[in-house]
Design a protein around this motif. Structure first.
Motif, short mmCIF file in Angstrom:
data_model
loop_
_atom_site.label_atom_id
_atom_site.label_comp_id
_atom_site.label_asym_id
_atom_site.label_seq_id
_atom_site.Cartn_x
_atom_site.Cartn_y
_atom_site.Cartn_z
N ASN A 82 9.29 22.56 26.23
CA ASN A 82 8.20 21.63 26.54
C ASN A 82 7.74 21.74 27.99
N PHE A 85 9.68 19.71 30.61
CA PHE A 85 9.95 18.29 30.44
C PHE A 85 11.21 18.03 29.63
N ASP A 193 15.04 13.01 29.77
CA ASP A 193 13.83 13.78 30.12
C ASP A 193 12.88 12.94 30.98
N GLY A 195 9.57 11.97 32.55
CA GLY A 195 8.17 12.22 32.27
C GLY A 195 7.25 11.88 33.43
N SER A 196 7.65 10.93 34.27
CA SER A 196 6.86 10.53 35.44
C SER A 196 7.80 10.05 36.52
N HIS A 211 4.55 16.74 38.75
CA HIS A 211 5.63 17.54 38.16
C HIS A 211 5.58 18.94 38.75
N TYR A 235 10.23 10.67 29.42
CA TYR A 235 9.15 11.30 28.67
C TYR A 235 9.11 10.79 27.24
N THR A 236 10.28 10.69 26.60
CA THR A 236 10.33 10.36 25.18
C THR A 236 10.24 8.87 24.92
N ARG A 238 9.73 6.32 27.19
CA ARG A 238 8.90 5.56 28.13
C ARG A 238 9.66 4.46 28.84
#
Length: 264
Positions: A82, A85, A193, A195-196, A211, A235-236, A238
């Motif tokens: 991914n 990520f 993971d 994500g932000s 990123h 990421y997954t 939140r």
């Protein structure tokens, strides 16, 4: 007066209930990571019994022993990777219907720390194991040896993604200079993971970090001489946590700073 007091108390209890329910719903919306269903793939290994070949690589974790990941690591085919990520995600892997399987081994749990790049010179069923859209795990040799005889080279496996169980809080390794901060997020629990990510200096507001690659995020800002805090969202799921005052105002690049918070 008594009726006013009763009204205020009733209003206060209602307000507390609303706030509590809202918080519960918010946490449910950004839920705790749950194990995924089992699926089928194949696994190979790289390196030797020391797992020295797994150090560094594309996720940029650096020394996996010092960072707490040890030899239980895996490189993912690009279908799973991914675009970086997936770095830090965790999988249970078990050998499946092969004479090379260790009969007494249920499964082993590994952390994704590398990319297994495609090999377009070879077909995906004979050498190009990590070619998309193939789902493939290229394990460290010590991890592979926990589930199968290494002489097999490649074995069918069943796998599922699981929560990452981590000891202690999130860790951050700093690189960069006076105008650019690059931070690697490590020891990430839960979904694993990132994500932000945001950084906050003691003299700034929250600054969104872009990123860079793998588990690293960067901010083009002058942050020297300020204590640093970080906000991270998975990421997954939140989920979001804030690691306050991770690094003192005297922070330096090349060092690792630990927090007392983590994902679950």
């Amino acid at each position: 007066m008594a009726s006013i007091v009763r009204f205020c108390n009733s209003f206060l209890l209602t307000w507390i209930l609303i706030v509590t329910v809202t918080r519960i719903l918010a946490e449910a919306g950004a839920g705790v990571f749950r194990p995924k269903p089992w699926a089928l793939a194949h696994a190979t290994f790289y390196g030797d019994e020391t797992a020295s070949a797994t150090m560094g690589m594309s996720v940029w974790y650096g020394n996996l022993f010092m960072d707490g990941y040890g030899t239980d690591t895996v490189a993912l085919s690009s279908t799973l990777f991914n675009n970086g990520f997936a770095c830090g995600t965790c999988y249970q892997i078990k050998c499946y219907q092969s004479s090379a399987c260790h009969k007494d081994a249920m499964f082993t749990t590994v952390t994704a720390t590398n990319l297994c790049p495609p090999n377009w010179a070879e077909p995906s069923d004979n050498g190009g194991w990590c070619n998309p859209p193939r789902v493939h795990f290229d394990m460290s040799k010590p991890a592979f040896m926990k589930i199968a005889d290494w002489k097999a080279g490649i074995v069918p496996v069943a796998y599922r993604r699981v929560p990452c169980q981590r000891n202690g809080g999130l860790r951050f390794v700093f690189q960069g200079n006076g105008y650019w901060l690059l931070a690697y997020a490590m020891n990430v629990g839960g979904g694993g993971d990132i994500g932000s990510m945001w950084v906050k200096g003691s003299g700034t507001g929250w600054i969104s970090m872009s990123h860079n690659w793998g588990a690293s995020y960067q901010a083009f800002a002058t942050l020297g001489g300020q204590a640093l805090s970080f906000k991270l969202t998975l990421y997954t799921t939140r989920q979001t946590v804030i690691a306050w005052n991770v690094a003192p105002s005297s922070w330096c690049v090349g060092l690792t700073y630990s927090s007392n918070v983590n994902f679950r």
